[in-house]
Every structure is written in C-alpha cells, then in structure tokens.
Scaffold this active site. Structure first.
Site, mmCIF file in Angstrom:
data_model
loop_
_atom_site.group_PDB
_atom_site.id
_atom_site.type_symbol
_atom_site.label_atom_id
_atom_site.label_comp_id
_atom_site.label_asym_id
_atom_site.label_seq_id
_atom_site.Cartn_x
_atom_site.Cartn_y
_atom_site.Cartn_z
ATOM 1 C CB THR A 1 -0.909 0.035 1.252
ATOM 2 O OG1 THR A 1 -1.851 1.105 1.131
ATOM 3 C CG2 THR A 1 -0.124 0.239 2.533
ATOM 4 C CG HIS B 1 -4.731 7.874 6.943
ATOM 5 N ND1 HIS B 1 -4.886 8.719 8.008
ATOM 6 C CD2 HIS B 1 -4.924 8.627 5.842
ATOM 7 C CE1 HIS B 1 -5.170 9.934 7.580
ATOM 8 N NE2 HIS B 1 -5.189 9.908 6.261
ATOM 9 C CG ASP C 1 -9.632 -5.617 -0.562
ATOM 10 O OD1 ASP C 1 -9.304 -4.438 -0.819
ATOM 11 O OD2 ASP C 1 -10.608 -6.161 -1.111
ATOM 12 C CE1 TYR D 1 -17.984 4.703 2.248
ATOM 13 C CE2 TYR D 1 -16.035 3.308 2.187
ATOM 14 C CZ TYR D 1 -17.132 3.860 1.563
ATOM 15 O OH TYR D 1 -17.382 3.579 0.234
ATOM 16 C CG ASP D 2 -11.712 6.239 9.725
ATOM 17 O OD1 ASP D 2 -12.175 5.086 9.759
ATOM 18 O OD2 ASP D 2 -10.492 6.474 9.738
ATOM 19 C CG HIS E 1 -11.634 -2.516 10.019
ATOM 20 N ND1 HIS E 1 -11.903 -1.374 10.729
ATOM 21 C CD2 HIS E 1 -11.095 -2.093 8.856
ATOM 22 C CE1 HIS E 1 -11.558 -0.319 10.022
ATOM 23 N NE2 HIS E 1 -11.065 -0.733 8.868
HETATM 24 P P1 IMP Z 1 -8.854 -0.964 0.724
HETATM 25 O O1 IMP Z 1 -9.142 -1.637 -0.580
HETATM 26 O O2 IMP Z 1 -8.420 -1.913 1.774
HETATM 27 O O3 IMP Z 1 -7.968 0.224 0.604
HETATM 28 O O4 IMP Z 1 -10.235 -0.400 1.278
HETATM 29 C C1 IMP Z 1 -11.280 0.011 0.438
HETATM 30 C C2 IMP Z 1 -11.898 1.282 0.944
HETATM 31 O O5 IMP Z 1 -12.455 1.039 2.237
HETATM 32 C C3 IMP Z 1 -10.963 2.455 1.119
HETATM 33 O O6 IMP Z 1 -10.836 3.191 -0.058
HETATM 34 C C4 IMP Z 1 -11.659 3.265 2.189
HETATM 35 O O7 IMP Z 1 -12.657 4.067 1.630
HETATM 36 C C5 IMP Z 1 -12.344 2.190 3.021
HETATM 37 N N1 IMP Z 1 -11.554 1.869 4.223
HETATM 38 C C6 IMP Z 1 -10.560 0.949 4.341
HETATM 39 N N2 IMP Z 1 -10.083 0.948 5.599
HETATM 40 C C7 IMP Z 1 -10.769 1.909 6.260
HETATM 41 C C8 IMP Z 1 -10.702 2.414 7.594
HETATM 42 O O8 IMP Z 1 -9.923 1.982 8.447
HETATM 43 N N3 IMP Z 1 -11.579 3.391 7.894
HETATM 44 C C9 IMP Z 1 -12.461 3.909 6.986
HETATM 45 N N4 IMP Z 1 -12.540 3.501 5.743
HETATM 46 C C10 IMP Z 1 -11.704 2.501 5.379
#
Ligand code: IMP
Length: 190
Positions: free
Chosen positions: A7, A11, A68, A150-151, A176
């Site tokens: 990644t 954050h 993910d 979405y925090d 999570h």
């Molecule tokens: P990713 O594919 O793991 O980056 O997650 C997909 C999407 O989920 C991200 O673009 C964020 O919008 C949301 N997301 C992932 N982790 C978090 C978190 O810890 N807090 C809030 N939104 C999250």
C-alpha cells in the site's frame, strides 16, 4: 525483519507500523519502487488481498502482505462491501463515498454496519490469511476530522465517538485492520 506492506496509504502504514513495533520494519510500495496500479479484480476481500500480495511477491520476490477492507451496511444488503473504494464511481473521493452512503441511508432506522479486513501474507512463497471485524453503525452526518475513508460516518459499538474523532491509538485498539494485524503480529513474532 523487513516486510512489504502493499500500500501507499499513509494512514494504513502508520496504523500497522504502530502495531508491529520496532521488530518489523514496513516497506511501502513507494519504498520498493513499485508505482504500478495493482489490480483488484475479484469479488471477495480475501481474493483481492491475495491478488495484491501475490502481485508483489511474484515481481519483487520479497516477503509481503496486503490488506483489503470493506464496509458492509445491513440496510444496503452488505453494500458497499468489496466496492468500498469506488462506491460513488470512478474516480471518486472519500467524501463522495460518504455522501452516497448518507444519502442512501436517509430516513432508514437500521444503521447497523461493520468493517471487515482480510490480510494476505506471503512468506517465502507460502500464503497465510488473517481477518478482523468491527461492528458499529452509520451516523446521520459526518463527524470528526481524523482518519480516512468512511471513518467520519462510522461509530463502533465499543465507543461513543466516530473513528474520525479518535486518535490513531484509540482506533487501533478496536478497528477491523488492527484486529487482523494483531493476528499477523502474533504469527510473525511467535
Ligand atoms: P482498501 O481496498 O483496503 O484500501 O479499502 C477500500 C476502501 O475502504 C478504502 O478506499 C476506504 O474508503 C475504506 N476503508 C478501508 N479501511 C478503512 C478504515 O480503516 N476506515 C475507513 N474507511 C476505510
């Protein structure tokens, strides 16, 4: 020990490095010189995490892991789920996604939701999975300024604050990703 975390999300890197402590040094995609867009073609978090980790392992031959995450909202039949990153269309901002969620839930009483994370770790060619989940609810408006994604609209059951109102340390006690990462750390340091 050095480990690639597939990644460039600062954050995520901060949250996870905090949990790993100083025994494991994380390398980001930027650190290993990977500037390609890593595909996420599947319809489950597990397959997408695996695809990202394998992509890096196959090309760079470095031990690595990828996560993910999906936000699943009960009243929306589990949406946005695996499409959480691009819920409002492509391209879109975190703000666009939050707006879409708040609009879709306008007037709906059942605000139950959860975040799920799957981590795929590839160590010397062998793959291991770690999962974490936090239950909570979608607020009626954005609250708080920290965090990402979405925090600002998610409040975990364990606390009266949204994730965006918490410090990273507070979020890391219950999130999570923290729950999945703690399993990863337990495995790596055993
Ligand atoms: P990713 O594919 O793991 O980056 O997650 C997909 C999407 O989920 C991200 O673009 C964020 O919008 C949301 N997301 C992932 N982790 C978090 C978190 O810890 N807090 C809030 N939104 C999250």
């Amino acid at each position: 020990m050095e480990l690639v975390f597939a990644t460039n999300n600062q954050h995520k890197l901060k949250e996870v490095q905090f949990l790993l402590g100083d025994k494991i040094k994380l390398l980001s995609l930027k650190d290993i010189g990977c500037s390609e867009e890593i595909p996420e073609d599947y319809e489950t978090l597990k397959e997408n995490a695996s695809q990202k980790a394998r992509y890096i392992y196959d090309r760079y031959k470095m031990n690595c892991f990828a996560d993910d995450t999906g936000l699943e909202i009960d009243a929306l039949n589990g949406e946005p789920g695996v499409y959480s990153a691009r819920y409002a269309g492509e391209p879109c901002t975190f703000d666009d996604n939050n707006k879409k969620v708040l609009e879709k839930l306008q007037g709906i009483k059942n605000r139950k939701a959860c975040f799920k994370t799957v981590i795929s770790l590839i160590l010397d060619g062998k793959e291991y999975f770690f999962e974490g989940q936090v239950d909570g609810e979608i607020l009626t408006e954005k609250t708080g300024k920290d965090g990402f994604g979405y925090d600002p609209v998610f409040k975990p059951v364990e606390c009266d604050l949204s994730f965006a109102e918490m410090s990273m340390e507070e979020k890391n006690k219950i999130s999570h990703r923290a729950r999945a990462t703690k399993k990863l750390v337990g495995f790596l340091l055993k």
